[in-house]
Design a protein around this motif. Structure first.
Motif: not given
Length: 388
Positions: A158-163, A286-291, A310-313, A321-327
């Motif tokens: 994913a591009e987010s991983t590349a960044a 994960e570098a990519f969320g297959n599940v 998840a950011n790139s999916i 919905t994307l959530v800040e980790p741990g919130e």
């Protein structure tokens, strides 16, 4: 047409435990073999592999990892393995985990002037926080940087991983190797209300699903805390856990009302996943969320950590919905919104399904094949320039 390649692939786990990373590698090897390339895989092996390997597999010496004995750590390349590698005479060496065998394989590639590439499947440095070893994260990152900068390129999902990897100065040359999904296996038609009823789930109950290895680094604590908060708010829901692993007893104690169906495969897995109503994936490792992609292909809205997996999916507010980790409050808010609003579940599930339909494995693996040719040609071009 380009000449067929000879590819040596090194993996820390090619088939002895089933996970998203090694299933992607096996699918890649199947594609490469179908294109006429020769592939030889080097990985630890066991007497009871999770599934048959795709391609020719050479066993590496290894030991069981303490506290995680289902996984094995390769101890390096023996003389016999080195002879096998030299006899195979690869055009390119591909490593998929930053272990001792991979380091020795890259060193061999550099000595023999072969192209070398690394694929990133897991954010290994993030594991340390789950075992209270955060202090070692800078040292681990430095070791990984030293290894990855010896490679001609990196493959990331994913591009987010590349960044993240660019910011960490892991390598300047990064290619995308995203992930596809088997649409014949994962699709909304697999939903089975009769199967749910057999588990004691009423048709009108909203089910929050988990899918994956039951290990702490998958964010099991966050998942349980979010569901507990949902219960405290008086929001009726059921929890369906698909998968198994060493943390199952801990997870079952944290979620005593959850339904555990164990590890599922094939159409049974697809049925279980599609029979949920919401998918919750709080993992940040994960570098990519297959599940996550499989859940989207099953027509489920996804609540996930805003991290590389998840950011790139997921399109936040569109397919999930994307959530800040741990919130925990944010996770509970997102879950509550889906539980209360069936139309929102359908809308986000439909958008996720539309995205999943675009993820074609053949095109995705062809990108890896193209990356191999590019790094091999670039290394040959540099050699020609130096010879002048």
């Amino acid at each position: 047409m380009s000449a067929p390649l000879r590819i040596a692939l090194f993996s820390g786990n090619y088939n002895y435990v089933r996970d998203g990373a090694n299933q992607a590698l096996n699918r890649l090897v199947g594609y490469l073999l179908g294109q006429g390339h020769a592939v030889r895989i080097y990985s630890p092996t066991t007497d009871t592999p999770a599934f048959p390997p795709t391609g020719d597999l050479v066993g590496l010496p290894s030991f069981a990892i303490p506290k995680r004995p289902e996984y094995r750590f390769p101890t390096g390349l023996t003389r016999a393995v080195r002879r096998d590698l030299a006899d195979f005479n690869p055009d390119i060496v591909h490593i998929s985990s930053p272990d001792i065998a991979a380091r020795q394989a890259i060193a061999w590639a550099r000595r023999t002037d072969r192209a070398a590439i690394a694929s990133i499947h897991t954010r290994f440095e993030t594991y340390l926080s789950y075992y209270h070893l955060q202090m070692f994260e800078p040292a681990l990152r430095a070791l990984m940087r030293r290894l990855y900068r010896q490679c001609d390129a990196l493959l990331v999902p994913a591009e987010s991983t590349a960044a993240v990897l660019r910011a960490q100065r892991m390598n300047r040359t990064i290619f995308l190797w995203t992930r596809g999904v088997d649409r014949e296996q994962f699709n909304p038609e697999r939903r089975d209300l009769s199967w749910r009823r057999d588990l004691g789930i009423a048709d009108d109950e909203v089910v929050i699903g988990f899918l994956g290895r039951l290990v702490l680094e998958k964010g099991l604590d966050v998942f349980a805390d979010a569901c507990d908060l949902l219960t405290a708010r008086g929001i009726a829901h059921r929890v369906l856990v698909i998968g198994d692993g060493p943390a199952r007893a801990w997870f079952a104690e944290r979620l005593p009302q959850a339904i555990f169906v164990g590890q599922q495969v094939g159409t049974d897995l697809a049925r279980a996943l599609a029979s949920a109503d919401i998918f919750l994936n709080p993992s940040v490792t994960e570098a990519f969320g297959n599940v996550t992609l499989e859940a989207m292909a099953s027509g489920l809205p996804v609540v996930a950590a805003a991290a590389t997996g998840a950011n790139s999916i997921i399109r936040d507010g569109v397919s999930g919905t994307l959530v800040e980790p741990g919130e925990i409050d944010q996770y509970a808010d997102a879950l509550e919104a889906y539980v209360r609003d069936p139309a929102l579940r359908r809308s986000h599930g439909d958008h996720g399904l539309a995205h999943a339909k675009t993820q074609d494995w053949t095109q995705i693996n062809a990108a890896v094949e193209a990356a191999y040719y590019r790094v091999i040609e670039r290394r040959a071009r540099i050699a020609r320039a130096l010879a002048r």
